[in-house]
Design a protein around this motif. Structure first.
Motif, PDB file in Angstrom:
ATOM      1  N   ALA A  32     -13.597   1.157  -9.682  1.00 31.36           N
ATOM      2  CA  ALA A  32     -13.521   1.488 -11.115  1.00 31.36           C
ATOM      3  C   ALA A  32     -14.908   1.752 -11.703  1.00 31.36           C
ATOM      4  O   ALA A  32     -15.042   2.484 -12.683  1.00 31.36           O
ATOM      5  CB  ALA A  32     -12.843   0.349 -11.884  1.00 31.36           C
ATOM      6  N   HIS A 142      -5.616  -4.478  -9.140  1.00 28.34           N
ATOM      7  CA  HIS A 142      -5.261  -3.488 -10.161  1.00 28.34           C
ATOM      8  C   HIS A 142      -6.377  -2.442 -10.234  1.00 28.34           C
ATOM      9  O   HIS A 142      -7.253  -2.526 -11.095  1.00 28.34           O
ATOM     10  CB  HIS A 142      -5.055  -4.179 -11.519  1.00 28.34           C
ATOM     11  N   TYR A 143      -6.379  -1.494  -9.334  1.00 30.62           N
ATOM     12  CA  TYR A 143      -7.316  -0.367  -9.355  1.00 30.62           C
ATOM     13  C   TYR A 143      -8.785  -0.799  -9.376  1.00 30.62           C
ATOM     14  O   TYR A 143      -9.603  -0.196 -10.053  1.00 30.62           O
ATOM     15  CB  TYR A 143      -7.070   0.494 -10.602  1.00 30.62           C
ATOM     16  N   THR A 197      -8.570   5.551  -6.359  1.00 32.35           N
ATOM     17  CA  THR A 197      -8.406   4.467  -7.330  1.00 32.35           C
ATOM     18  C   THR A 197      -7.539   3.342  -6.771  1.00 32.35           C
ATOM     19  O   THR A 197      -7.814   2.165  -6.982  1.00 32.35           O
ATOM     20  CB  THR A 197      -7.737   5.032  -8.609  1.00 32.35           C
ATOM     21  N   SER A 198      -6.468   3.704  -6.085  1.00 31.70           N
ATOM     22  CA  SER A 198      -5.514   2.688  -5.637  1.00 31.70           C
ATOM     23  C   SER A 198      -5.815   2.114  -4.262  1.00 31.70           C
ATOM     24  O   SER A 198      -5.382   1.015  -3.946  1.00 31.70           O
ATOM     25  CB  SER A 198      -4.107   3.278  -5.571  1.00 31.70           C
ATOM     26  N   ALA A 434      -7.072   3.888 -18.067  1.00 35.49           N
ATOM     27  CA  ALA A 434      -7.217   3.960 -16.604  1.00 35.49           C
ATOM     28  C   ALA A 434      -7.404   5.407 -16.172  1.00 35.49           C
ATOM     29  O   ALA A 434      -8.263   5.718 -15.357  1.00 35.49           O
ATOM     30  CB  ALA A 434      -5.984   3.380 -15.917  1.00 35.49           C
TER      31      ALA A 434
END
Ligand code: BG6
Length: 480
Positions: A32, A142-143, A197-198, A434
């Motif tokens: 992130a 979470h990302y 991101t994931s 996000a």
């Protein structure tokens, strides 16, 4: 019937979107922290737009400013958590969904020992929640996976990450053993929509991106099953849920080809929850792999792990529905929540083009409950909008209408017989988006005085929707 007496009303946030303090107290860089401000994401080609190259990452790792990386500053929740939790308590929250930044506990992800200051921070957050009888609902991922794991191993495409994640989860379970509700991976299905991101996959490091994406997803299924087992062993009575982006797709018309196309789209949306709730891959998905030359490394032992460690409940985010057709050129496309689909002429959209479909929430709840026969939890639902402060107030009637319609449909689903544990709105407080890293795409009942560039006092202000949601919780959803 109405909602159960112990219904868990609350809100949901994620570490990388609220905390800021990206390099304080020993925290390492996460995926992130290299996400740039992207207000004009081309919705028709979302995946291309969120792709990050090795070069971008190398540049970001040498840049210590927060200028184009808004998630590095968030809303400075790291230093405001007491004030924010006090406001959540005033709203009457029964639960707060938040995530633990893996990089606060293991800065690089593959260290031998955890960072004590990171462990302490979440101990303090949990203690603060307990002060107000707010039940923590914790997302493990979470990302925000460690950037180092992305760069060194190409993220979850490598099975080694499973062990690092299990180690991280064990530290969490050992240290936060009074937490009952856990979620493993936020929107696990999103690996194939935004693999960096994931899952920390850097496309230019992949020889076969499609294969790496599905392998990464598989590796997350295994990690999720392993930590579900671990949670049950370390914290007796704990409840672990999977978390799905519920992308409800309708056929564009009653034409059989459109119905078939929508059906196939829904099947692919369900399959990560199928694997986690039923403990095996659906046969139609195995056939999809075969047809697309995707050869996954799935061992016999892994199949056993999946079968033996299914989730206790199904949680999901719900923002919109979309259309599908046999011939996609017949659709007018729209996008939202990192997905692109056909626009429904019967629905209005938000300023960001997301279709507003409250009845779709009821449909989704009924479909999910019928499919899995396990308790459900709506862990994200809300509306991004541009808010204006006028004389120190934010009159966000549009947000109240949105929630009123969705909660009302959710209530009908409960009357239909759905077993629903709770509802956490996204997000109770404005935070960094996000998808676009905008601050101006606001979701909260609480306004945060910060703009897209990070200018502002950071002060928290109650919007009109604050009083409204407070009353919804106080009446257990009777007064909407
Ligand atoms: C969900 C994510 O996809 O949607 C959240 O789990 C995200 O992290 C939310 O914030 C809304 O999306 P966005 O892009 O408007 O922030």
């Amino acid at each position: 019937m109405g909602f159960r007496k112990d219904f868990l009303w609350g809100g949901a946030v994620a570490a990388s979107q609220v905390e800021g303090a990206w390099n304080e107290d020993g925290k390492g860089m996460s995926v992130a922290d290299v996400a740039t401000y992207k207000p004009n994401v081309d919705v028709k080609d979302y995946k291309k737009n969120v792709t990050v190259s090795s070069e971008d990452i190398a540049k970001a790792m040498k840049d210590f400013s927060t200028d184009i990386y808004p998630k590095r500053r968030g809303i400075d929740g790291y230093h405001h958590y007491k004030e924010d939790i006090k406001l959540f308590a005033e709203l009457g929250f029964k639960t707060l969904r938040f995530s633990i930044a893996w990089t606060r506990i293991f800065p690089n992800g593959d260290e031998d020992t955890p960072n004590q200051r990171g462990i302490e921070y979440y101990k303090n957050v949990i203690a603060e929640l307990r002060k107000y009888n707010i039940e923590p609902l914790v997302t493990l991922s979470h990302y925000e996976m460690p950037l180092h794991l992305a760069v060194k191993y190409n993220g979850w495409a490598d099975k080694k990450i499973i062990d690092y994640f299990v180690k991280f989860a064990k530290v969490c379970f050992d240290n936060y053993s009074d937490v009952k509700y856990w979620l493993t991976f936020n929107e696990i299905d999103s690996v194939t929509r935004h693999p960096f991101t994931s899952a920390g996959i850097i496309p230019d490091k992949s020889d076969n991106l499609l294969q790496d994406e599905y392998q990464a997803l598989h590796n997350q299924f295994i990690a999720s099953a392993m930590v579900t087992k671990l949670a049950h062993e370390i914290i007796p009575g704990s409840q672990v849920g999977c978390m799905l982006t519920k992308l409800t797709t309708y056929p564009a018309t009653a034409k059989p080809e459109d119905v078939l196309a929508a059906e196939n789209k829904n099947l692919m949306n369900y399959y990560p929850a199928d694997v986690q709730a039923k403990g095996e891959y659906p046969k139609l998905v195995l056939r999809f792999f075969e047809r697309n030359n995707i050869n996954l490394d799935i061992t016999k032992e892994e199949k056993h792990i999946l079968k033996e460690n299914t989730v206790d409940f199904i949680s999901f985010s719900y923002y919109m529905s979309m259309l599908e057709a046999g011939d996609e050129s017949t659709l007018e496309m729209t996008a939202g929540n990192t997905v692109v689909g056909g626009k429904n002429p019967y629905l209005k959209t938000t300023a960001w083009g997301w279709s507003i479909d409250s009845v779709g929430l009821r449909t989704s709840l009924v479909q999910l409950y019928d499919r899995y026969q396990k308790p459900l939890f709506v862990v994200e639902n809300g509306m991004g909008a541009t808010d204006k402060v006028e004389d120190g107030k934010v009159h966000d009637g549009y947000r109240i209408s949105y929630f009123k319609e969705h909660i009302s449909e959710m209530k009908k689903a409960v009357d239909d017989g759905v077993d629903l544990l709770g509802y956490t709105s996204w997000a109770p407080i404005d935070l960094v988006s996000a998808g676009t890293s905008q601050m101006s795409k606001r979701y909260g009942f609480i306004y945060v005085d910060l703009d897209d560039e990070g200018n502002g006092t950071g002060k928290r202000l109650k919007k009109d929707s604050f009083e409204w949601y407070k009353n919804v919780i106080a009446t257990n959803g009777e007064k909407l």
